[in-house]
Design a protein around this motif. Structure first.
Motif, PDB file in Angstrom:
ATOM      1  N   LYS A 250      42.492  50.148  41.092  1.00 56.98           N
ATOM      2  CA  LYS A 250      41.152  50.429  40.554  1.00 56.98           C
ATOM      3  C   LYS A 250      41.061  50.045  39.076  1.00 56.98           C
ATOM      4  CE  LYS A 250      40.852  54.875  41.686  1.00 56.98           C
ATOM      5  NZ  LYS A 250      40.266  56.204  41.986  1.00 56.98           N
ATOM      6  N   THR A 251      42.224  49.777  38.452  1.00 56.32           N
ATOM      7  CA  THR A 251      42.228  49.564  37.007  1.00 56.32           C
ATOM      8  C   THR A 251      42.813  48.210  36.585  1.00 56.32           C
ATOM      9  OG1 THR A 251      44.345  50.719  36.955  1.00 56.32           O
ATOM     10  CG2 THR A 251      42.383  52.026  36.449  1.00 56.32           C
ATOM     11  N   GLU A 252      43.801  47.721  37.321  1.00 58.62           N
ATOM     12  CA  GLU A 252      44.518  46.499  36.908  1.00 58.62           C
ATOM     13  C   GLU A 252      43.882  45.247  37.506  1.00 58.62           C
ATOM     14  OE1 GLU A 252      47.376  46.785  34.912  1.00 58.62           O
ATOM     15  OE2 GLU A 252      46.836  48.911  34.843  1.00 58.62           O
TER      16      GLU A 252
ATOM     17  N   PHE B  66      40.023  44.376  43.752  1.00 59.20           N
ATOM     18  CA  PHE B  66      38.975  45.381  43.909  1.00 59.20           C
ATOM     19  C   PHE B  66      37.851  45.046  42.933  1.00 59.20           C
ATOM     20  CE2 PHE B  66      37.460  49.658  42.399  1.00 59.20           C
ATOM     21  CZ  PHE B  66      36.841  50.054  43.578  1.00 59.20           C
ATOM     22  N   ASP B  67      36.621  45.078  43.408  1.00 61.46           N
ATOM     23  CA  ASP B  67      35.463  44.813  42.540  1.00 61.46           C
ATOM     24  C   ASP B  67      35.072  46.112  41.843  1.00 61.46           C
ATOM     25  OD1 ASP B  67      33.159  44.019  41.314  1.00 61.46           O
ATOM     26  OD2 ASP B  67      32.024  43.638  43.151  1.00 61.46           O
ATOM     27  N   LYS B  68      35.526  46.251  40.597  1.00 68.58           N
ATOM     28  CA  LYS B  68      35.292  47.510  39.873  1.00 68.58           C
ATOM     29  C   LYS B  68      33.802  47.761  39.642  1.00 68.58           C
ATOM     30  CE  LYS B  68      38.308  46.443  36.529  1.00 68.58           C
ATOM     31  NZ  LYS B  68      39.668  46.048  36.127  1.00 68.58           N
ATOM     32  N   LYS B  69      33.028  46.670  39.584  1.00 65.37           N
ATOM     33  CA  LYS B  69      31.596  46.844  39.280  1.00 65.37           C
ATOM     34  C   LYS B  69      30.830  47.472  40.448  1.00 65.37           C
ATOM     35  CE  LYS B  69      31.051  43.148  35.850  1.00 65.37           C
ATOM     36  NZ  LYS B  69      30.445  41.814  35.673  1.00 65.37           N
ATOM     37  N   THR B  70      31.066  46.994  41.671  1.00 70.61           N
ATOM     38  CA  THR B  70      30.331  47.575  42.808  1.00 70.61           C
ATOM     39  C   THR B  70      31.076  48.776  43.383  1.00 70.61           C
ATOM     40  OG1 THR B  70      31.450  46.147  44.408  1.00 70.61           O
ATOM     41  CG2 THR B  70      29.348  45.346  43.507  1.00 70.61           C
ATOM     42  N   GLY B  71      32.399  48.735  43.336  1.00 71.27           N
ATOM     43  CA  GLY B  71      33.195  49.808  43.943  1.00 71.27           C
ATOM     44  C   GLY B  71      33.265  49.748  45.457  1.00 71.27           C
TER      45      GLY B  71
ATOM     46  N   LEU C 140      24.372  42.468  39.799  1.00 73.14           N
ATOM     47  CA  LEU C 140      24.190  43.639  38.943  1.00 73.14           C
ATOM     48  C   LEU C 140      23.443  43.270  37.668  1.00 73.14           C
ATOM     49  CD1 LEU C 140      27.704  45.236  39.493  1.00 73.14           C
ATOM     50  CD2 LEU C 140      25.652  45.424  40.880  1.00 73.14           C
ATOM     51  N   GLU C 141      22.928  44.300  37.023  1.00 76.07           N
ATOM     52  CA  GLU C 141      22.170  44.157  35.779  1.00 76.07           C
ATOM     53  C   GLU C 141      22.916  43.243  34.805  1.00 76.07           C
ATOM     54  OE1 GLU C 141      18.860  44.712  33.788  1.00 76.07           O
ATOM     55  OE2 GLU C 141      19.176  46.010  35.529  1.00 76.07           O
ATOM     56  N   GLY C 142      22.213  42.225  34.304  1.00 72.44           N
ATOM     57  CA  GLY C 142      22.819  41.358  33.293  1.00 72.44           C
ATOM     58  C   GLY C 142      23.654  40.214  33.848  1.00 72.44           C
TER      59      GLY C 142
ATOM     60  N   VAL D  55      33.465  23.571  53.720  1.00 70.06           N
ATOM     61  CA  VAL D  55      32.793  24.003  52.497  1.00 70.06           C
ATOM     62  C   VAL D  55      33.096  25.482  52.322  1.00 70.06           C
ATOM     63  CG1 VAL D  55      30.603  24.183  51.267  1.00 70.06           C
ATOM     64  CG2 VAL D  55      30.931  22.338  52.939  1.00 70.06           C
ATOM     65  N   GLU D  56      33.861  25.826  51.274  1.00 68.87           N
ATOM     66  CA  GLU D  56      34.154  27.233  50.982  1.00 68.87           C
ATOM     67  C   GLU D  56      33.360  27.627  49.743  1.00 68.87           C
ATOM     68  OE1 GLU D  56      38.244  28.798  51.572  1.00 68.87           O
ATOM     69  OE2 GLU D  56      38.827  26.703  51.758  1.00 68.87           O
ATOM     70  N   SER D  57      32.494  28.638  49.896  1.00 68.50           N
ATOM     71  CA  SER D  57      31.553  29.000  48.828  1.00 68.50           C
ATOM     72  C   SER D  57      31.731  30.455  48.420  1.00 68.50           C
ATOM     73  CB  SER D  57      30.111  28.823  49.302  1.00 68.50           C
ATOM     74  OG  SER D  57      29.948  27.599  49.971  1.00 68.50           O
ATOM     75  N   PHE D  58      31.823  30.682  47.109  1.00 70.62           N
ATOM     76  CA  PHE D  58      32.085  32.015  46.564  1.00 70.62           C
ATOM     77  C   PHE D  58      30.946  32.391  45.627  1.00 70.62           C
ATOM     78  CE2 PHE D  58      35.919  29.766  47.555  1.00 70.62           C
ATOM     79  CZ  PHE D  58      36.804  30.698  48.071  1.00 70.62           C
ATOM     80  N   ALA D  59      30.198  33.447  45.961  1.00 70.26           N
ATOM     81  CA  ALA D  59      29.080  33.875  45.107  1.00 70.26           C
ATOM     82  C   ALA D  59      29.491  35.094  44.284  1.00 70.26           C
ATOM     83  CB  ALA D  59      27.863  34.221  45.960  1.00 70.26           C
ATOM     84  N   GLN D  60      28.970  35.166  43.071  1.00 69.85           N
ATOM     85  CA  GLN D  60      29.184  36.314  42.171  1.00 69.85           C
ATOM     86  C   GLN D  60      30.663  36.658  42.041  1.00 69.85           C
ATOM     87  OE1 GLN D  60      25.968  35.490  41.469  1.00 69.85           O
ATOM     88  NE2 GLN D  60      26.096  37.440  40.413  1.00 69.85           N
ATOM     89  N   GLY D  61      31.465  35.658  41.726  1.00 71.60           N
ATOM     90  CA  GLY D  61      32.886  35.897  41.482  1.00 71.60           C
ATOM     91  C   GLY D  61      33.682  36.198  42.739  1.00 71.60           C
TER      92      GLY D  61
END
Length: 515
Positions: A184-186, A293-298, A437-439, A453-459
């Protein structure tokens, strides 16, 4: 998959006789960088009563002394699914060429109440605080997908725990279950045995019923060997997928070489079996992906191509703030567009975002008309593997839907409906909601490789893999375009695009058996 004595190893389900499923044995390849691979002889073949009908999926576990054990599913002469133990004949061989099947196999048979053909794909083992090893194996009871849990001290004798790791009604047979910790942190991966307050656990299952890979993030209770999802609404098999295109039977491993968790996934074909027979091969592996782990969405994981893919980058092109008006297509001159790594950011005209009237119509990528289905705020994005006349094109795009409450929802889609003029190929529209997310700007990374075709949205929050079969948009005739088919809003795009080299994959040098 595993990393051992300086080499990445990949063992895979392989039919040596035909480009269709059957006669499954274990192929084996090694790499120093996860990109350039060398083929080795078959690791295991179907030569015992307990695996005569197939040497199926298994997992490697690295023991405390650095030795490797392999558990795998065999389909017996009677078509019963059993678990078997194998280990390297020579632990000092970094290539792990020869494998020994344990003389007492099988080490596990279906337990009472589990059908003979519903017991497969053991995971990598993890350590309990008591010092035992624990594994989970996919199964089902009626239509409820389950993961059974076993403890062992020696990989030979096992104790079935009461209850299950997890169960989800209506999801059917769970194949290729995966279970692993995320920090959750690293910003790095964790060994499969790591546990503690700063850790979440992921359960992933491949649903035999719909052939997709689903995951969910939650909490693992070691004492009774159970796992609970953080959000039951997005439980395993009813919520998030690794990939919204063709991507199945994926498995992670902890790469102790670079302290990361790496995900491997199988990209099947979406043309006809007859076409596969004709070309003499079927299926590829995706570019390996790191998982965080996506810390922003959780709620989400972030998948991203391993950094080693960047070693294939050649000439690069930059385009800054290219304005794409509503209803237009803009060519990007990058030379032949069959092997590309594309990083793009999009910004929508803010005034249009605010002015557009919301609606209560629900949008979905798959049931929409694809890119010809115009809305006020989308679709917009890239046309990859397109010919000059756009008679063939595979759009990778965003679609913003504004609800009657004024809130925006962003969808990320791939439209295969015009990917090829050939008739015997799948032309579905793939995709799903992507949290923005905001911003955050809308961001995209696309790896284009002739027919993949491999596509990755929002990181890497939402990922889509498409398998397409252009007949005109090939080699030098393949082009790249920006497009915006929104009715009201203009979009500005900034891109960095690399031509990509080929990753050479060949037999291991001086290895006569594999030639």
């Amino acid at each position: 998959p595993l990393f051992y004595k300086g080499w990445y190893h990949f063992f895979y389900q392989y039919n040596p006789h035909a480009a269709v499923w059957g006669d499954i044995v274990w192929g084996h390849a090694v790499s120093k960088d996860l990109i350039h691979w060398l083929h080795l002889p078959l690791a295991m073949v179907a030569d015992q009563w307990y695996d005569k009908n197939g040497v199926w999926t298994g997992s490697a576990t690295i023991l405390a002394d650095g030795k490797v054990v392999m558990l795998y599913t065999g389909s017996t002469t009677e078509n019963v699914q059993v678990q078997n133990l194998a280990y390297p004949a020579d632990h000092s061989d970094p290539l792990l060429i020869n494998w020994v099947k344990y003389s007492g196999n099988p080490v596990l048979v279906p337990p009472p109440g589990i059908l003979d053909k519903d017991f497969r794909d053991p995971t990598t083992a993890w350590l309990t605080s008591e010092g035992k090893w624990r594994i989970t194996i996919g199964s089902k009871i009626n239509k409820t997908g389950i993961a059974l849990v076993y403890d062992t001290k020696d990989f030979i004798n096992y104790e079935l725990l009461d209850g299950v790791l997890h169960a989800v009604p209506g999801t059917g047979m769970w194949e290729c279950v995966d279970f692993f910790p995320v920090s959750k942190t690293e910003e790095n991966g964790l060994d499969t045995s790591v546990n503690g307050p700063s850790v979440k656990h992921v359960v992933k299952a491949s649903l035999d019923d719909d052939r997709h890979d689903y995951y969910s993030i939650g909490t693992y209770h070691e004492k009774n060997g159970t796992w609970v999802p953080d959000e039951p609404k997005i439980d395993v098999g009813i919520g998030l997928r690794y990939d919204y295109g063709i991507y199945y039977a994926a498995k992670t491993f902890y790469d102790q070489n670079k302290n990361r968790r790496v995900l491997w996934g199988w990209i099947g074909e979406s043309d006809s079996e007859a076409a596969d027979m004709q070309k003499g091969w079927a299926s590829v592996q995706s570019i390996p992906r790191t998982i965080l782990f996506d810390k922003k969405t959780g709620t989400h994981l972030l998948q991203w191509p391993v950094e080693e893919i960047e070693s294939l980058r050649l000439k690069s092109y930059e385009f800054n703030q290219v304005k794409v008006q509503a209803g237009s297509v803009v060519p990007l001159d990058v030379g032949p567009a069959t092997q590309l790594d594309i990083i793009a950011e999009f910004e929508m005209d803010k005034e249009a975002l605010e002015k557009t009237t919301g609606s209560n119509v629900t949008f979905s990528c798959s049931s929409s008309g694809g890119t010809i289905d115009r809305g006020a705020l989308g679709p917009f994005g890239l046309l990859v593997l397109a010919d000059d006349s756009l008679s063939e094109q595979t759009p990778v795009y965003f679609y913003i839907a504004k609800g009657s409450d004024g809130k925006l929802k962003t969808f990320f889609c791939n439209d295969q409906s015009r990917s090829s003029v050939a008739s015997d190929v799948n032309k579905q529209i793939y995709g799903n909601l992507v949290p923005v997310l905001e911003g955050e700007k809308l961001s995209l990374r696309v790896l284009v490789d002739h027919s993949i075709v491999e596509s990755f949205a929002q990181g890497g929050r939402t990922v889509i893999t498409s398998r397409v079969y252009p007949t005109k948009a090939i080699y030098g005739a393949a082009k790249l375009f920006l497009f915006n088919n929104a009715t009201e809003a203009s979009v500005s795009a900034s891109l960095r695009i690399w031509q990509m080299n080929s990753a050479f994959i060949r037999p291991y040098p001086n290895n006569k058996e594999s030639q």
